[in-house]
Design a protein around this motif. Structure first.
Motif, PDB file in Angstrom:
ATOM      1  N   ALA A 151       0.844  -1.204   0.000  1.00 28.99           N
ATOM      2  CA  ALA A 151       0.000   0.000   0.000  1.00 28.99           C
ATOM      3  C   ALA A 151       0.879   1.253   0.000  1.00 28.99           C
ATOM      4  O   ALA A 151       0.601   2.230  -0.717  1.00 28.99           O
ATOM      5  N   LEU A 152       1.963   1.191   0.776  1.00 28.54           N
ATOM      6  CA  LEU A 152       2.881   2.335   0.813  1.00 28.54           C
ATOM      7  C   LEU A 152       3.545   2.514  -0.558  1.00 28.54           C
ATOM      8  O   LEU A 152       3.703   3.632  -1.052  1.00 28.54           O
ATOM      9  N   MET A 153       3.893   1.388  -1.187  1.00 28.66           N
ATOM     10  CA  MET A 153       4.516   1.468  -2.519  1.00 28.66           C
ATOM     11  C   MET A 153       3.552   2.125  -3.499  1.00 28.66           C
ATOM     12  O   MET A 153       3.939   2.998  -4.293  1.00 28.66           O
TER      13      MET A 153
ATOM     14  N   ALA B 217       5.110  -2.312 -13.293  1.00 30.68           N
ATOM     15  CA  ALA B 217       6.466  -2.882 -13.211  1.00 30.68           C
ATOM     16  C   ALA B 217       7.079  -2.594 -11.839  1.00 30.68           C
ATOM     17  O   ALA B 217       7.696  -3.477 -11.228  1.00 30.68           O
ATOM     18  N   CYS B 218       6.900  -1.379 -11.342  1.00 28.91           N
ATOM     19  CA  CYS B 218       7.492  -1.016 -10.043  1.00 28.91           C
ATOM     20  C   CYS B 218       6.828  -1.790  -8.908  1.00 28.91           C
ATOM     21  O   CYS B 218       7.503  -2.215  -7.971  1.00 28.91           O
TER      22      CYS B 218
ATOM     23  N   THR C  73      14.120   3.873 -17.747  1.00 31.51           N
ATOM     24  CA  THR C  73      14.852   4.678 -16.761  1.00 31.51           C
ATOM     25  C   THR C  73      13.880   5.438 -15.867  1.00 31.51           C
ATOM     26  O   THR C  73      14.121   5.594 -14.665  1.00 31.51           O
ATOM     27  N   THR C  74      12.793   5.911 -16.453  1.00 29.84           N
ATOM     28  CA  THR C  74      11.777   6.610 -15.668  1.00 29.84           C
ATOM     29  C   THR C  74      11.235   5.653 -14.604  1.00 29.84           C
ATOM     30  O   THR C  74      11.046   6.039 -13.446  1.00 29.84           O
ATOM     31  N   ALA C  75      10.995   4.409 -14.999  1.00 31.56           N
ATOM     32  CA  ALA C  75      10.504   3.418 -14.038  1.00 31.56           C
ATOM     33  C   ALA C  75      11.544   3.173 -12.950  1.00 31.56           C
ATOM     34  O   ALA C  75      11.203   3.049 -11.769  1.00 31.56           O
ATOM     35  N   VAL C  76      12.821   3.120 -13.340  1.00 31.23           N
ATOM     36  CA  VAL C  76      13.878   2.896 -12.347  1.00 31.23           C
ATOM     37  C   VAL C  76      13.900   4.034 -11.332  1.00 31.23           C
ATOM     38  O   VAL C  76      13.959   3.810 -10.115  1.00 31.23           O
ATOM     39  N   ALA C  77      13.811   5.288 -11.815  1.00 30.59           N
ATOM     40  CA  ALA C  77      13.840   6.440 -10.899  1.00 30.59           C
ATOM     41  C   ALA C  77      12.664   6.346  -9.926  1.00 30.59           C
ATOM     42  O   ALA C  77      12.823   6.554  -8.711  1.00 30.59           O
TER      43      ALA C  77
END
Ligand SMILES: Nc1ncnc2c1ncn2[C@@H]1O[C@H](COP(=O)(O)OP(=O)(O)OP(=O)(O)O)[C@@H](O)[C@H]1O
Length: 585
Positions: A142-144, A170-171, A191-195
């Motif tokens: 939930a926090l994620m 994905a995250c 990269t946006t997903a990684v950030a």
């Protein structure tokens, strides 16, 4: 596929002295080099194996590694025809029963023959991936979700009308697994997903996380670091600050080379990396050996995120780990793969061409090329040099102009405006030839002889790591005129590095570069020079990799036959990784 050679005469150094039987025949035909023959003969003596068919199989396993495969598949290796290839079934039976296999000098697994070292590495990669997939990190979903909602709101405020659903999914899955394989073509927002993932994980661990970003080349590491910071620019101040200190290095440097042992690192199973999160970009370029070293160095309770495009060319060294892992896990419930599919960087035309190449649709690719568009140009001429000249010379002059004015930033920026990409190193379609041609055009245009090796405006490509100088294989740069004379300025991962040109040992001129070396870098305009259809280097992966280096425009130089040949041929690498992952309980 490994190139054949044609012996010049009986004293050609590639012919093994003393070879007999099948080894001698295949050596004389140019299928095996003398090194392949010697290794097979030495192993044969060690393991008391005299069956020539088995020795031939071992020599082919040595050759396979040279061609990028991890093992050899005897059922499909019989090329070229016309040689005394053993019957595949008898051959496999002879190898399976060989004392070499019994002694563990070579390995026979799933009907594939391996040199022991590569089988051991492949086994380790399978075991480590499955062990990591068998447990999951504690986290608060939930926090994620709340963290990601906050970041998406910030990104949408900066870019109205955009959707981040794929990246959020994905995250969310990456938060709940130790290993994540984040795949996607160019500009799909990896990269946006990684950030976003990193900020989300930092929220999960308020006491802090040790984060490592890495990539196989210095250039790719520099880009990853820059791109993560750039993507974070739209985040709130507090989130941005948390990512500001995250830096990237080469994978090699992260694992810390062991000066006494070129194939080992200081971080390994007995001395793991301290990091809680390790992100590796451009994972398609990671070889089997590097992947084995990485997996054994990452703590079992650290998250590992492998980011890459499995449709690109594989590593220079043996293995095609990323695409094997994606295939191996595709039907497994514990798959760590999160795929991004929508592209956000370039226009529909380059995307359509890349998709046609990825799926092997030659007619589709040709129709995109033939349609013509400002983003796509197809040059199908017997002598394309004047068309190549018009773009390549302009780009070289822009680099030179900035370099002559001592404008380091401008010269490095100009370097990324255009890239001429070749499949080959030598020959009429090769990098050397075109580097020379462009230098001749520069001389004709400017009147400068370019006699100096370090002429002002010379674009540079570093071809070996030099830890002392802090420059790495794949870094690019340019010779710039400064008050202290010409200096080589290299775009290193932590900013431009200014060196006396004489200190740089392993550099090449980079007016043109090979497609292999272009992996992990991009340019605004890319000219792809395809060799003729006979070239054994042409493959769908090669063409796809070249086209997807372009940010805004692709120019393809080549005939329809060459384009069809490239799309029709796969850069297949023999490996047992996918099958072993798929079959594991
Ligand atoms: N969901 C999205 N909607 C719109 N734009 C996006 C989205 N995600 C990323 N972008 C933008 O698209 C561009 C490419 O994103 P990003 O660099 O994250 O992709 P990438 O897959 O890492 O690319 P590559 O691996 O080719 O460098 C960036 O300018 C980024 O800001």
């Amino acid at each position: 596929m490994t190139d054949l050679f044609e012996p010049v005469d009986a004293t050609d150094a590639r012919l093994a002295l003393g070879a007999t039987g099948l080894l001698a025949s295949f050596n004389a035909a140019g299928v095996l080099t003398s090194a392949d023959v010697h290794v097979a003969s030495a192993l044969g003596r060690l393991g008391r194996e005299s069956d020539e068919r088995v020795l031939l199989a071992v020599a082919l396993a040595v050759r396979a590694v040279r061609g990028g495969s991890v093992c050899v598949d005897l059922a499909t290796v019989a090329d070229p025809p016309g040689l005394p290839w053993p019957d595949a079934a008898d051959w496999a039976a002879a190898v399976a029963a060989s004392p070499l296999v019994a002694a563990g000098l070579v390995r026979w697994d799933n009907d594939l023959l391996y040199l022991d070292r590569y089988h051991e590495q492949e086994t380790q990669v399978v075991d480590d991936l499955l062990t990591r997939a068998a447990s999951a990190p504690d986290h608060d979903p939930a926090l994620m979700a709340a963290s990601l909602a906050r970041l998406v709101a910030a990104m949408q405020a900066a870019r109205p009308g955009t959707s981040y659903d794929e990246q959020v999914a994905a995250c969310l899955s990456a938060a709940g697994q130790w290993t994540t394989v984040l795949t996607g073509g160019p500009g799909t927002g990896k990269t946006t997903a990684v950030a976003s993932l990193l900020v989300g994980l930092l929220d999960q661990h308020p006491s802090g996380l040790r984060i490592a970003l890495a990539a196989p080349t210095g250039k790719a590491a520099a880009r990853l670091q820059q791109a993560v910071h750039q993507e974070a620019e739209v985040f709130d101040e507090a989130d941005r600050v948390r990512l500001a200190g995250v830096t990237a290095s080469t994978l090699h440097r992260l694992l810390r080379p062991d000066p006494g042992n070129s194939t080992r690192f200081r971080h390994h199973r007995g001395n793991r990396l301290p990091h809680d999160v390790v992100v590796v970009d451009e994972s398609s370029m990671v070889s089997l050996t590097q992947m084995a070293r990485l997996l054994e160095a990452v703590r079992p309770d650290a998250r590992l995120v492998l980011v890459g495009d499995p449709h690109q060319l594989s590593s220079v060294e043996a293995g095609a780990v990323l695409s094997d892992v994606v295939r191996g896990f595709q039907d497994r419930p514990d798959s760590p793969v999160a795929a991004l599919r929508s592209t956000h960087r370039f226009g529909a035309e380059i995307h359509a061409l890349a998709e046609a190449l990825r799926t092997g649709d030659a007619d589709g690719a040709l129709s995109v090329l033939a349609a013509g568009h400002e983003a796509i140009e197809w040059i199908d001429e017997a002598d394309p040099s004047s068309r190549i000249r018009s773009t390549a010379l302009g780009a070289a002059l822009a680099v030179r102009d900035a370099a002559e004015h001592g404008d380091v930033e401008g010269a490095l920026r100009a370097l990324d405006r255009h890239r001429l990409l070749c499949a080959h190193r030598d020959g009429p379609f090769g990098v050397r030839h075109w580097n020379r041609r462009i230098e001749q055009w520069l001389t004709a245009e400017t009147g400068d002889g370019l006699f100096e090796r370090a002429y002002v405006g010379r674009p540079l490509l570093v071809t070996a790591n030099d830890h002392q100088l802090g420059v790495y294989n794949g870094d690019s740069g340019v010779v710039v005129l400064t008050p202290a004379g010409p200096r080589a300025v290299i775009a290193a991962s932590d900013g431009p590095r200014d060196l006396a040109p004489s200190r740089l040992g392993d550099v090449e001129t980079m007016h043109a570069m090979t497609i292999h070396k272009s992996q992990g870098s991009q340019a605004d305009v890319v000219t792809v020079l395809l060799p003729d259809e006979e070239s054994r280097l042409l493959s769908r992966e090669l063409f796809y990799t070249a086209v997807t280096r372009a940010r805004s425009t692709v120019r393809v130089v080549g005939s329809e036959a060459a384009i069809r040949a490239a799309i029709g041929r796969r850069a297949q690498r023999a490996s047992g990784l996918a099958v072993r992952l798929a079959a594991a309980p």
